[in-house]
Motif scaffolding. Structure first.
Motif, PDB file in Angstrom:
ATOM      1  N   LYS A  26       0.831  -1.222   0.000  1.00  0.00           N
ATOM      2  CA  LYS A  26       0.000   0.000   0.000  1.00  0.00           C
ATOM      3  C   LYS A  26       0.857   1.261   0.000  1.00  0.00           C
ATOM      4  N   SER A 197       5.382  -5.311  10.522  1.00  0.00           N
ATOM      5  CA  SER A 197       6.847  -5.133  10.588  1.00  0.00           C
ATOM      6  C   SER A 197       7.369  -5.107  12.015  1.00  0.00           C
ATOM      7  N   THR A 215       6.523  -2.029   5.769  1.00  0.00           N
ATOM      8  CA  THR A 215       7.672  -1.144   5.932  1.00  0.00           C
ATOM      9  C   THR A 215       9.015  -1.876   5.893  1.00  0.00           C
ATOM     10  N   ARG A 221       6.334   4.533   4.089  1.00  0.00           N
ATOM     11  CA  ARG A 221       5.304   4.966   3.125  1.00  0.00           C
ATOM     12  C   ARG A 221       5.242   6.481   3.087  1.00  0.00           C
TER      13      ARG A 221
HETATM   14  C1  LIG Z   1      -0.251  -1.167   6.757  1.00  0.00           C
HETATM   15  C2  LIG Z   1      -0.683  -2.428   7.387  1.00  0.00           C
HETATM   16  C3  LIG Z   1       0.245  -3.465   7.630  1.00  0.00           C
HETATM   17  C4  LIG Z   1       1.737  -3.353   7.363  1.00  0.00           C
HETATM   18  O1  LIG Z   1       2.305  -2.531   8.333  1.00  0.00           O
HETATM   19  P1  LIG Z   1       3.920  -2.338   8.410  1.00  0.00           P
HETATM   20  O2  LIG Z   1       4.123  -1.792   9.782  1.00  0.00           O
HETATM   21  O3  LIG Z   1       4.277  -1.370   7.345  1.00  0.00           O
HETATM   22  O4  LIG Z   1       4.522  -3.668   8.234  1.00  0.00           O
HETATM   23  C5  LIG Z   1      -0.258  -4.658   8.136  1.00  0.00           C
HETATM   24  N1  LIG Z   1      -1.559  -4.817   8.408  1.00  0.00           N
HETATM   25  C6  LIG Z   1      -2.459  -3.842   8.214  1.00  0.00           C
HETATM   26  C7  LIG Z   1      -3.887  -4.103   8.529  1.00  0.00           C
HETATM   27  C8  LIG Z   1      -2.055  -2.620   7.703  1.00  0.00           C
HETATM   28  O5  LIG Z   1      -2.973  -1.664   7.506  1.00  0.00           O
END
Ligand SMILES: *Cc1c(COP(=O)(O)O)cnc(C)c1O
Length: 223
Positions: A26, A197, A215, A221
């Motif tokens: 995303k 992450s 991440t 992001r």
């Molecule tokens: C954005 C998101 C993630 C990934 O998060 P990171 O900390 O970037 O790994 C995982 N699960 C959900 C539901 C998210 O919205």
């Protein structure tokens, strides 16, 4: 090899057997996903419908797309035809809408039920009591175009790892209760989607078999 592909493979190599990786792409451009794809990894997660449908149209069909965000009922129709897994089903009305759209495209749409275990008020999901009560009602059995695959949750957003661990442990307990009561002989109800992450190692220790990592693979992001 591209740095994104290298980070993805390095994380993947540390995951125990049986733990699936959803690479959360995303807010990252298509080029970032193409770089990740060069590692051979095919499973990606997005949290906004418009972004997902644009990427789905533009990128190779070999990709298995997961939807991980809060899904509005009126947008289900755009993803029902192709989505591999909807992670965050947080209400009965959403489940019914997914069933309706699944029927339209004659597809049993794979779904996870989102459990609210975090301490914050703001997160979506069924409470443990709501979810066990709904499952005990057996009403979901009438939804012929939904395929229930397991449970998803997010832990409290805190540095307190004991709290995070306790949240995942609660989710694991609720999963086991629902599994034993309603799906003892159904191998498809098997997914425990927790861990991002910052907390995926704890999540795996507490039973996760699907981690959603953004991440640590793609970098920060830009919103
Ligand atoms: C954005 C998101 C993630 C990934 O998060 P990171 O900390 O970037 O790994 C995982 N699960 C959900 C539901 C998210 O919205």
């Amino acid at each position: 090899m591209h740095a994104i592909a290298e980070r993805l493979l390095s994380i993947k190599s540390t995951l125990p057997e049986g733990v699936q990786l959803v690479a959360i792409s995303k807010f990252h451009p298509q080029e970032a996903i193409e770089a990740a794809l060069s590692s051979g990894h095919r499973c990606y997660g997005e949290s906004r419908v418009q972004e997902l449908t644009a990427k789905e149209a533009a990128l190779p069909k070999e990709i298995e797309w997961h939807f991980i965000g809060h899904l509005q009922g009126n947008k289900v129709k755009y993803i029902a035809p192709f989505i591999s897994l909807i992670h965050a089903v947080d209400s009965v009305s959403l489940l019914r809408e997914i069933n309706k759209q699944g029927a339209k495209c004659q597809r049993r749409v794979p779904c996870l039920l989102q459990l609210h275990v975090a301490q914050e008020e703001t997160k979506f999901g069924f409470s443990p009591e709501e979810l066990t009560a709904y499952m005990d009602s057996e009403a979901w059995r009438a939804l012929d175009f939904v395929s229930l695959r397991g449970i998803m949750c997010m832990a409290s957003n805190t540095d307190d790892t004991a709290r995070v661990r306790a949240d995942f442990r609660t989710a694991n307990r609720i999963f086991e209760t629902i599994k034993s009561r309603h799906f003892p002989d159904d191998p498809l109800f098997a997914t425990k989607s927790w861990g991002m992450s910052g907390d995926y190692r704890i999540a795996i220790e507490e039973g996760s078999n699907m981690v959603r990592i953004g991440t640590a693979i793609f970098g920060e992001r830009e919103y």
